[in-house]
Write a protein that holds these residues in place. Sequence first.
Motif, PDB file in Angstrom:
ATOM      1  N   ASP A  87     -36.266   9.587 -23.788  1.00 50.07           N
ATOM      2  CA  ASP A  87     -34.848  10.730 -24.079  1.00 50.07           C
ATOM      3  C   ASP A  87     -33.046  10.416 -23.463  1.00 50.07           C
ATOM      4  OD1 ASP A  87     -33.372  12.767 -26.069  1.00 50.07           O
ATOM      5  OD2 ASP A  87     -33.396  14.316 -23.923  1.00 50.07           O
ATOM      6  N   GLY A  88     -33.384  10.971 -22.024  1.00 51.59           N
ATOM      7  CA  GLY A  88     -32.442  10.325 -21.369  1.00 51.59           C
ATOM      8  C   GLY A  88     -31.886   8.636 -21.609  1.00 51.59           C
ATOM      9  N   LEU A  89     -32.687   7.532 -21.290  1.00 51.75           N
ATOM     10  CA  LEU A  89     -32.133   6.334 -22.493  1.00 51.75           C
ATOM     11  C   LEU A  89     -31.579   6.636 -23.255  1.00 51.75           C
ATOM     12  CD1 LEU A  89     -32.463   3.773 -22.453  1.00 51.75           C
ATOM     13  CD2 LEU A  89     -34.815   3.389 -22.538  1.00 51.75           C
ATOM     14  N   ALA A  90     -31.870   7.057 -23.936  1.00 49.42           N
ATOM     15  CA  ALA A  90     -31.881   7.207 -25.759  1.00 49.42           C
ATOM     16  C   ALA A  90     -30.417   7.910 -25.674  1.00 49.42           C
ATOM     17  CB  ALA A  90     -32.751   7.565 -27.031  1.00 49.42           C
ATOM     18  N   ASP A  91     -30.216   8.653 -24.715  1.00 47.11           N
ATOM     19  CA  ASP A  91     -28.771   9.431 -25.051  1.00 47.11           C
ATOM     20  C   ASP A  91     -27.767   8.642 -24.218  1.00 47.11           C
ATOM     21  OD1 ASP A  91     -29.080  11.683 -26.294  1.00 47.11           O
ATOM     22  OD2 ASP A  91     -29.948  12.883 -25.078  1.00 47.11           O
ATOM     23  N   THR A  92     -28.363   7.832 -23.244  1.00 46.89           N
ATOM     24  CA  THR A  92     -27.639   7.361 -22.070  1.00 46.89           C
ATOM     25  C   THR A  92     -26.900   5.492 -22.807  1.00 46.89           C
ATOM     26  OG1 THR A  92     -28.646   7.649 -20.362  1.00 46.89           O
ATOM     27  CG2 THR A  92     -26.950   5.490 -20.159  1.00 46.89           C
ATOM     28  N   ALA A  93     -27.879   4.974 -23.998  1.00 47.06           N
ATOM     29  CA  ALA A  93     -26.960   3.873 -24.873  1.00 47.06           C
ATOM     30  C   ALA A  93     -26.234   4.311 -25.790  1.00 47.06           C
ATOM     31  CB  ALA A  93     -28.185   3.982 -25.584  1.00 47.06           C
ATOM     32  N   ASP A  94     -27.308   5.455 -26.128  1.00 42.38           N
ATOM     33  CA  ASP A  94     -25.489   6.308 -27.833  1.00 42.38           C
ATOM     34  C   ASP A  94     -23.613   6.810 -26.933  1.00 42.38           C
ATOM     35  OD1 ASP A  94     -26.887   6.368 -29.869  1.00 42.38           O
ATOM     36  OD2 ASP A  94     -27.539   8.355 -29.351  1.00 42.38           O
ATOM     37  N   LEU A  96     -23.408   5.341 -24.134  1.00 36.52           N
ATOM     38  CA  LEU A  96     -22.444   3.612 -23.572  1.00 36.52           C
ATOM     39  C   LEU A  96     -21.708   3.205 -24.227  1.00 36.52           C
ATOM     40  CD1 LEU A  96     -24.944   2.385 -20.455  1.00 36.52           C
ATOM     41  CD2 LEU A  96     -22.504   3.540 -20.515  1.00 36.52           C
ATOM     42  N   GLY A  97     -22.642   2.660 -25.537  1.00 29.25           N
ATOM     43  CA  GLY A  97     -22.302   1.997 -27.088  1.00 29.25           C
ATOM     44  C   GLY A  97     -21.492   2.374 -27.896  1.00 29.25           C
ATOM     45  N   SER A  98     -21.307   3.752 -27.385  1.00 26.27           N
ATOM     46  CA  SER A  98     -19.963   4.577 -28.131  1.00 26.27           C
ATOM     47  C   SER A  98     -18.670   4.459 -27.880  1.00 26.27           C
ATOM     48  CB  SER A  98     -19.359   5.687 -27.766  1.00 26.27           C
ATOM     49  OG  SER A  98     -19.422   6.200 -26.401  1.00 26.27           O
ATOM     50  N   GLY A  99     -18.139   3.309 -26.964  1.00 24.83           N
ATOM     51  CA  GLY A  99     -17.358   2.706 -26.374  1.00 24.83           C
ATOM     52  C   GLY A  99     -16.228   3.469 -26.135  1.00 24.83           C
ATOM     53  N   ARG A 100     -15.952   5.195 -26.666  1.00 22.81           N
ATOM     54  CA  ARG A 100     -15.188   6.476 -25.934  1.00 22.81           C
ATOM     55  C   ARG A 100     -15.073   6.632 -24.807  1.00 22.81           C
ATOM     56  NH1 ARG A 100     -15.709  10.026 -30.740  1.00 22.81           N
ATOM     57  NH2 ARG A 100     -16.294   8.541 -32.777  1.00 22.81           N
ATOM     58  N   PRO A 101     -13.107   6.799 -24.612  1.00 21.14           N
ATOM     59  CA  PRO A 101     -13.703   7.385 -23.096  1.00 21.14           C
ATOM     60  C   PRO A 101     -14.708   8.531 -22.264  1.00 21.14           C
ATOM     61  CG  PRO A 101     -11.784   8.291 -24.366  1.00 21.14           C
ATOM     62  CD  PRO A 101     -13.187   7.894 -25.195  1.00 21.14           C
ATOM     63  N   ALA A 102     -14.370   8.966 -21.154  1.00 21.55           N
ATOM     64  CA  ALA A 102     -15.893   9.235 -20.521  1.00 21.55           C
ATOM     65  C   ALA A 102     -15.896  10.645 -20.937  1.00 21.55           C
ATOM     66  CB  ALA A 102     -16.102   9.440 -18.706  1.00 21.55           C
ATOM     67  N   GLU A 103     -15.422  11.813 -21.187  1.00 22.37           N
ATOM     68  CA  GLU A 103     -15.529  12.826 -21.333  1.00 22.37           C
ATOM     69  C   GLU A 103     -15.993  12.737 -23.127  1.00 22.37           C
ATOM     70  OE1 GLU A 103     -12.698  17.101 -22.830  1.00 22.37           O
ATOM     71  OE2 GLU A 103     -11.386  15.043 -21.633  1.00 22.37           O
ATOM     72  N   ASP A 104     -15.322  11.643 -24.162  1.00 20.33           N
ATOM     73  CA  ASP A 104     -16.304  11.917 -25.226  1.00 20.33           C
ATOM     74  C   ASP A 104     -17.384  11.388 -25.219  1.00 20.33           C
ATOM     75  OD1 ASP A 104     -14.084  12.772 -26.320  1.00 20.33           O
ATOM     76  OD2 ASP A 104     -12.518  11.024 -26.782  1.00 20.33           O
ATOM     77  N   ALA A 105     -17.882  10.125 -24.491  1.00 25.79           N
ATOM     78  CA  ALA A 105     -19.414   9.613 -24.587  1.00 25.79           C
ATOM     79  C   ALA A 105     -20.134  10.390 -23.068  1.00 25.79           C
ATOM     80  CB  ALA A 105     -19.239   8.335 -23.345  1.00 25.79           C
ATOM     81  N   LEU A 106     -19.759  11.867 -22.783  1.00 22.23           N
ATOM     82  CA  LEU A 106     -20.626  13.073 -22.317  1.00 22.23           C
ATOM     83  C   LEU A 106     -20.706  13.227 -23.316  1.00 22.23           C
ATOM     84  CD1 LEU A 106     -19.126  13.288 -18.690  1.00 22.23           C
ATOM     85  CD2 LEU A 106     -21.410  12.195 -19.063  1.00 22.23           C
ATOM     86  N   ILE A 114     -30.473  11.575 -32.121  1.00 19.23           N
ATOM     87  CA  ILE A 114     -30.510   9.872 -31.496  1.00 19.23           C
ATOM     88  C   ILE A 114     -28.940   9.005 -32.256  1.00 19.23           C
ATOM     89  CG2 ILE A 114     -31.761   7.871 -30.502  1.00 19.23           C
ATOM     90  CD1 ILE A 114     -33.747  10.192 -29.801  1.00 19.23           C
ATOM     91  N   GLY A 115     -28.689   8.794 -32.472  1.00 20.10           N
ATOM     92  CA  GLY A 115     -27.786   7.091 -32.649  1.00 20.10           C
ATOM     93  C   GLY A 115     -28.581   5.818 -32.453  1.00 20.10           C
ATOM     94  N   PRO A 116     -27.694   5.169 -33.429  1.00 19.90           N
ATOM     95  CA  PRO A 116     -28.046   3.616 -33.361  1.00 19.90           C
ATOM     96  C   PRO A 116     -28.353   3.094 -32.025  1.00 19.90           C
ATOM     97  CG  PRO A 116     -25.961   3.691 -34.130  1.00 19.90           C
ATOM     98  CD  PRO A 116     -26.173   4.873 -34.152  1.00 19.90           C
ATOM     99  N   PHE A 117     -27.968   3.159 -31.091  1.00 18.08           N
ATOM    100  CA  PHE A 117     -27.985   2.780 -30.188  1.00 18.08           C
ATOM    101  C   PHE A 117     -29.417   3.479 -29.082  1.00 18.08           C
ATOM    102  CE2 PHE A 117     -23.180   2.303 -30.544  1.00 18.08           C
ATOM    103  CZ  PHE A 117     -22.627   0.820 -30.518  1.00 18.08           C
ATOM    104  N   GLY A 118     -28.718   4.402 -29.446  1.00 17.52           N
ATOM    105  CA  GLY A 118     -30.482   5.271 -28.730  1.00 17.52           C
ATOM    106  C   GLY A 118     -31.667   4.586 -29.169  1.00 17.52           C
ATOM    107  N   VAL A 119     -31.506   4.079 -30.893  1.00 18.05           N
ATOM    108  CA  VAL A 119     -33.122   3.988 -31.222  1.00 18.05           C
ATOM    109  C   VAL A 119     -33.465   2.569 -30.987  1.00 18.05           C
ATOM    110  CG1 VAL A 119     -34.417   3.570 -33.734  1.00 18.05           C
ATOM    111  CG2 VAL A 119     -32.164   5.334 -33.208  1.00 18.05           C
ATOM    112  N   LEU A 120     -32.098   1.225 -30.756  1.00 17.43           N
ATOM    113  CA  LEU A 120     -32.170   0.209 -30.593  1.00 17.43           C
ATOM    114  C   LEU A 120     -32.718   0.247 -28.661  1.00 17.43           C
ATOM    115  CD1 LEU A 120     -28.892  -1.731 -32.070  1.00 17.43           C
ATOM    116  CD2 LEU A 120     -31.824  -1.598 -32.699  1.00 17.43           C
ATOM    117  N   ALA A 121     -31.931   0.993 -28.072  1.00 14.87           N
ATOM    118  CA  ALA A 121     -32.497   0.418 -26.889  1.00 14.87           C
ATOM    119  C   ALA A 121     -34.272   1.794 -26.943  1.00 14.87           C
ATOM    120  CB  ALA A 121     -32.069   2.139 -26.218  1.00 14.87           C
TER     121      ALA A 121
END
Length: 264
Positions: A87-94, A96-106, A114-121
Amino acid sequence: MNSHNTPGLAGLRFAFGTLTVLPVRVSRWDRDCAGAGMRWAPLAGLAVGLCAGAAGGLLLLLGAGPLLAAVASAAVPAVLTRGLHLDGLADTADGLGSGRPAEDALRIMKQSDIGPFGVLALVFVLLAQVAALYELYGRGWGYGATAAAVAGAAARLALTLAARSGVPAARPEGLGAMVAATVPARQALGIALLVTAGFAAWGTLFGGYGAPRLALAVLAGAAAAELLLRHCVRRFGGVTGDVFGGVAETAATAALIALAVGFR
């Protein structure tokens, strides 16, 4: 002082109680105990890896093929950790993959979906783990079971290294903040060397892979996890519980690939 609350034993309970589903009660919940727990994390990982190897070996003994054994050895750690690291891997991938600033990414990482980047990871990491284990179980149960043990220990060694001093927390709350920077850097390095030497001794005593190959697998896991850790610290400003899960799965996968590549 109650023996259950001595730093060493309390840390051991913290490691098994938070990193596995084993019925171990966490007797203390503070940063000193969390730091001790992160020092014991590779031992908890070894226990998980040995269970994974035992499951794969049992299936081979019962007449199953190496593919089913590989799937079992990849599934057992997920079960024994409630899927926490995946679950942590998927959330981290989402994040990082969002390309958003740190606050938004967190904020994205805290969402329950789980978003698409998380599913792929998840798909590619689990495929890589099963493929590597399949190759190794194809050589015999000892190879596959040893690989599962190495992967389990390497994954939790990545947690020890990620919790070293100098690595900040990205948020002021949560498990990531609890364990961040709780292990002195020299101690983290010493534990990494101890785990590496331990598996090198395993290779020397029991043959098969040999000492250098097992040692390199542990180091490959640590190196891959370190790359992800540094990228996350740059992007998020520090570590979170999700990042800890991401580095653990990255280390396990890298260690398995290192054992499988070129091994015929």
